[in-house]
Design an enzyme around this catalytic site. Sequence first.
Site, mmCIF file in Angstrom:
data_model
loop_
_atom_site.group_PDB
_atom_site.id
_atom_site.type_symbol
_atom_site.label_atom_id
_atom_site.label_comp_id
_atom_site.label_asym_id
_atom_site.label_seq_id
_atom_site.Cartn_x
_atom_site.Cartn_y
_atom_site.Cartn_z
ATOM 1 N N TYR A 122 5.775 -8.797 8.574
ATOM 2 C CA TYR A 122 5.394 -7.508 8.605
ATOM 3 C C TYR A 122 5.690 -6.853 10.062
ATOM 4 O O TYR A 122 5.318 -7.614 11.142
ATOM 5 C CB TYR A 122 4.122 -7.153 8.242
ATOM 6 C CG TYR A 122 3.772 -7.586 6.809
ATOM 7 C CD1 TYR A 122 3.671 -6.504 5.952
ATOM 8 C CD2 TYR A 122 3.261 -8.524 6.402
ATOM 9 C CE1 TYR A 122 3.778 -6.818 4.451
ATOM 10 C CE2 TYR A 122 3.109 -9.153 5.054
ATOM 11 C CZ TYR A 122 3.110 -8.026 4.249
ATOM 12 O OH TYR A 122 2.826 -8.195 2.807
ATOM 13 N N ASP A 156 0.824 -1.154 -0.110
ATOM 14 C CA ASP A 156 -0.034 0.006 -0.068
ATOM 15 C C ASP A 156 0.857 1.480 -0.020
ATOM 16 O O ASP A 156 2.014 1.191 0.423
ATOM 17 C CB ASP A 156 -0.903 0.061 1.131
ATOM 18 C CG ASP A 156 -1.898 -1.133 1.254
ATOM 19 O OD1 ASP A 156 -2.238 -1.774 0.371
ATOM 20 O OD2 ASP A 156 -2.161 -1.463 2.274
ATOM 21 N N ARG A 176 -4.100 -5.269 7.402
ATOM 22 C CA ARG A 176 -5.130 -4.264 7.611
ATOM 23 C C ARG A 176 -6.489 -4.818 8.100
ATOM 24 O O ARG A 176 -7.010 -4.662 9.035
ATOM 25 C CB ARG A 176 -5.620 -3.336 6.574
ATOM 26 C CG ARG A 176 -4.640 -2.047 6.093
ATOM 27 C CD ARG A 176 -4.967 -1.481 4.882
ATOM 28 N NE ARG A 176 -5.005 -2.388 3.783
ATOM 29 C CZ ARG A 176 -5.780 -2.528 2.588
ATOM 30 N NH1 ARG A 176 -6.810 -1.303 2.709
ATOM 31 N NH2 ARG A 176 -5.461 -3.041 1.703
ATOM 32 N N ASP A 225 -7.002 1.623 7.315
ATOM 33 C CA ASP A 225 -5.709 2.261 7.680
ATOM 34 C C ASP A 225 -5.883 3.704 7.909
ATOM 35 O O ASP A 225 -6.982 4.409 7.791
ATOM 36 C CB ASP A 225 -4.702 2.028 6.527
ATOM 37 C CG ASP A 225 -4.755 2.536 5.321
ATOM 38 O OD1 ASP A 225 -5.753 3.620 5.336
ATOM 39 O OD2 ASP A 225 -4.525 2.132 4.143
#
Length: 311
Positions: free
Chosen positions: A75, A47, A181, A89
């Site tokens: 992550y 993203d 997310r 987000d």
Amino acid sequence: MARRRRGLPVDGVLLFDKPQGASSNQILQRVRRLFQAQKAGHTGTLDPMATGLLPICFGEATKFSSHLLDADKVYRTRVKLGEVTDSGDAEGEVIERHAVPVLDEAQLEAVLARFHGEIDQLPPMYSALKHQGRKLYELAREGKTVERAVRRVTVYDARLLAHDAEGFELEVRVSKGTYIRTLAEDIGRALGCGAHITALRRLKTGPFSGEAMLDLPTLEALEDQPAREAKLMPVDVLVEHLPALGVDAEQAGRLLHGQPIRAERRDLATGSLARLYCDETFLGLGTVKAAGEIAPRRLLNTSAVAGDGRV
């Protein structure tokens, strides 16, 4: 007459440190122009808000990029509690606000444990998945919502790094197709207060870690094209997890002309893939057939001269 491709025939893999604010495709095009490369592609979209490891494949490496798309990822993310956004987000609009309960580390760990292993995820509308030829995020920006199929993904580990009254930080290792997310939203829902992510950084994809990443200023500071290309990893790093098989020049010639060869390797299972080499030169991948036969699967654009020991 075939149209000549512009640019240089650059081959290899770059581990790039994506900055915040740019899309993966914008970064890809900037790096491709910097390398003057004929062909390039990235492996796994990040993203615009996200940073970190974005492997970029040049030339022949693009033939094997799918092996990274299917790889596990690691992550690090920051999760804000008490607010739900339309995108999941910090770049989205807040659509819900809830009081955040007082949570200690044990309570957080207990909820996180519920998301270890195989879980079902509903892909977010703000994603690059397509519906009837259009990307979901395009529909989401128009205020539209469409039905999406639930996906089965795996969270191998979700390690709590820090927490405070507003949220917490996680390091997660997940299977392909996992949306961080969505994971944060689901955790927030389980805590009863909602959540969204405010930071996301990819640390690892498949065998590659962030330790070897290069950023745009570093690449732009290199003096010339040879210096830039010296930073690339070889094409076959994308398939190092597969067994290797050496062939002679005559066999290489047959493979590169689309013909199968005989290989007495009892340790290779029928239907599996193998890396093919001739005199340490990577030729591509072959498929193991029954009765010790190897058929070409995906090969480099390499000419072969049979019988003289050269490839």
